[in-house]
Write an enzyme that holds these catalytic residues in place. Sequence first.
Site, short mmCIF file in Angstrom:
data_model
loop_
_atom_site.label_atom_id
_atom_site.label_comp_id
_atom_site.label_asym_id
_atom_site.label_seq_id
_atom_site.Cartn_x
_atom_site.Cartn_y
_atom_site.Cartn_z
N GLY A 295 -5.10 -5.79 -26.87
CA GLY A 295 -5.52 -6.86 -27.75
C GLY A 295 -6.59 -6.28 -29.25
N GLY A 296 -6.93 -5.34 -29.28
CA GLY A 296 -7.89 -5.40 -30.00
C GLY A 296 -8.37 -3.96 -29.40
CG MET A 297 -9.49 0.71 -29.50
SD MET A 297 -10.56 0.61 -27.45
CE MET A 297 -12.15 1.28 -27.63
CD GLU A 298 -13.59 -2.00 -27.74
OE1 GLU A 298 -12.62 -1.69 -27.73
OE2 GLU A 298 -15.07 -1.13 -26.77
CG HIS A 322 -13.50 -9.36 -27.41
ND1 HIS A 322 -13.81 -9.32 -26.43
CD2 HIS A 322 -13.18 -7.74 -26.64
CE1 HIS A 322 -14.17 -8.87 -25.46
NE2 HIS A 322 -13.84 -7.79 -25.72
CD GLU A 323 -10.81 -5.54 -29.66
OE1 GLU A 323 -11.94 -5.24 -29.31
OE2 GLU A 323 -10.51 -6.56 -29.48
CG HIS A 326 -16.08 -4.43 -28.09
ND1 HIS A 326 -17.00 -3.92 -26.70
CD2 HIS A 326 -14.96 -4.71 -27.49
CE1 HIS A 326 -16.74 -4.92 -25.49
NE2 HIS A 326 -15.08 -5.01 -26.70
CD GLU A 345 -14.84 -5.00 -22.10
OE1 GLU A 345 -14.21 -5.76 -23.03
OE2 GLU A 345 -14.09 -4.28 -23.06
CG ASP A 400 -6.74 3.99 -18.76
OD1 ASP A 400 -7.73 3.46 -19.03
OD2 ASP A 400 -5.56 5.05 -18.91
CE1 TYR A 408 -11.86 -6.53 -20.05
CE2 TYR A 408 -11.80 -7.39 -22.12
CZ TYR A 408 -11.79 -5.93 -21.45
OH TYR A 408 -11.29 -5.38 -22.09
#
Length: 631
Positions: A295-298, A322-323, A326, A345, A400, A408
Amino acid sequence: MRRQYCLILFAAIILSACSDDAVEEDAYDPAHDYFSFANTKQFTTEHVALDLVVDFEAEALRGSVTLNMRTLNQVATEIVLDTRDLTIHGVRVALANGDSLPADYRFGDRDDVRGTPLYVSLPDDARTADTFRLKLDYSTSPESTALQWLPPELTAGGKHPLMFSQSQSIHARSWIPLQDTPAVRVTYDARVKTPAELLAVMSADNDPLTPRGGEYRFEMPQPIPSYLIAIAVGNIFFAPLGEQTGVYAEPELLDSSVFEFADTQEMLEQAEKLFGPYEWGRYDLLVLPPSFPYGGMENPRLSFVTPSLLAGDRSLVSVIAHELAHSWSGNLVTNATWRDQWLNEGMTSYLESRLMEVIYDKGRVDEERVLSYRELLLDLETVPVEMQALAPRFDNGDPDEFQGTIHYSKGQLFLQYLENAFGRETFDRFLSSYFDEFGFQTIATERFLDYLDDKLLQQETSKVSRLQAEQWIYQPGLPEDAPLPTSSTLDATEALATDWANGKTELSDISTDGWSPQATVHFINSLPADLAGDRLQQLDEALGFSATQNAEIGRTWFIQVAERGHALAYEQMEAYLNRHGRGRLIYPVYLALATNGSDLERAREIFEQARAAYHPLTEAKISRALEESGR
Ligand SMILES: [Zn+2]
């Protein structure tokens, strides 16, 4: 894997013979990073300097990295770095006095998950140096698990290639030889050469006014863990969202991105009020092509996000919250190893919901809380008991794969539980002091627990005991007094689904106008398992689920379609699986199709056709699931 683990321990502590039995229980060290080869107790990296050419034709990065290293143990003569699928062309050691010496190096045995250790022998003259620079000339391979090279036809514009990295969890080593563990924080700078018409951006000080020209320089002055080093190159342009915020995207997606993420500046300002100062300068977004696996990477200063958030109604922007969150939990205070991932998370999911409450309304956040709680309950039915703790034993497997609702949602619920017990004001004070105390550090769960005990549990007696906190952290499932998220709007849609299924409500009386996507998701999930196919079809025709442009509604609907073997919607399901590449959206649909008892072959066929457009991480995960379903 067990064998190597054994050798590490042997070198470190054990004199007796090393057998599997000897390491079974007692030798597990939760503070040790079992997913890095780096000997970080002997040497640590303080700065990384990259000098890279982005070669789209070869699908490779070529150039050098210089690691500024500090010797922590003068007896040590060999540095171990993490690599995966890298070619090393030469290694030199530069000393403070200006001497530069060639260094011998060799690769160790390759491990499927962790890659290949690189052993560099320090030349004799460097063995007493407190600090030195290690320069490695290297190139990546097209197999790099971090880098995806997209041909023009897989981009929105269709004319230029695009590449991007995804270093988390342990993939930075597939594009930079380095100590690839969150336990080590580095500053970095970079010089990046690209085709002249393309723009490079990194998780660093991107200047929105940078002229194009094929050579770009970056500086990241705050120390970050290696999994946050990130790069992307493509036909991307910038548009401002606010004074300190903006978005990068291909020109075809720029306008819709500006509309969708218009609240980002306000999110940043509200986040500072809630969690303390934002320590990173600018906060920008980079909207990537559909193959972006998450979805996203911070990535600090520049979150990478999926275009599946572009719903046209800002309904999926909790991912941005969310990102952004972070920037405090994860980027500022970082999990020491992947076993402590819930600190990143769970904390971020909690902060995300707090932020969403301020920007939007509590009703919407309650809906999101209920949905993630439902996903958690489903997962608790399938996740092995020993992996249901927030901080379980984790010395084997793949980081992973070690990601999910436990970290979460259970993590978020734990923090919600603490907030409920101590009150928002007290808990907020605790959180601010936590970010202040551990800013720019990496910490393990035990450090968090001690701090929590000291600053909150013992200060406010008899509300939550350390034992209760430990139950959340070390025990499976949920404690009996866990918070139970509720939402009146979701209760209403659930009742409607049941009433319609039971014939108490007509289809003509149901309208999803005014429903949030979350309400629609819940409605679909509330349909009884034994609903007849023609009824499902009537519903789809009336409410248009198969044709939805909202990625989350599509996800929920097509999971149901696949689980129920509802073939009338397969064409649209197939289109959905070709349109999206984000793992969360497509993986469960494939899984449902592969396990419904009749469509494994079909799942494989769709996958064969679509896989070229997926990210290597997503592709590998689905491929594995389809293989296992066949057994
Ligand atoms: Zn996250």
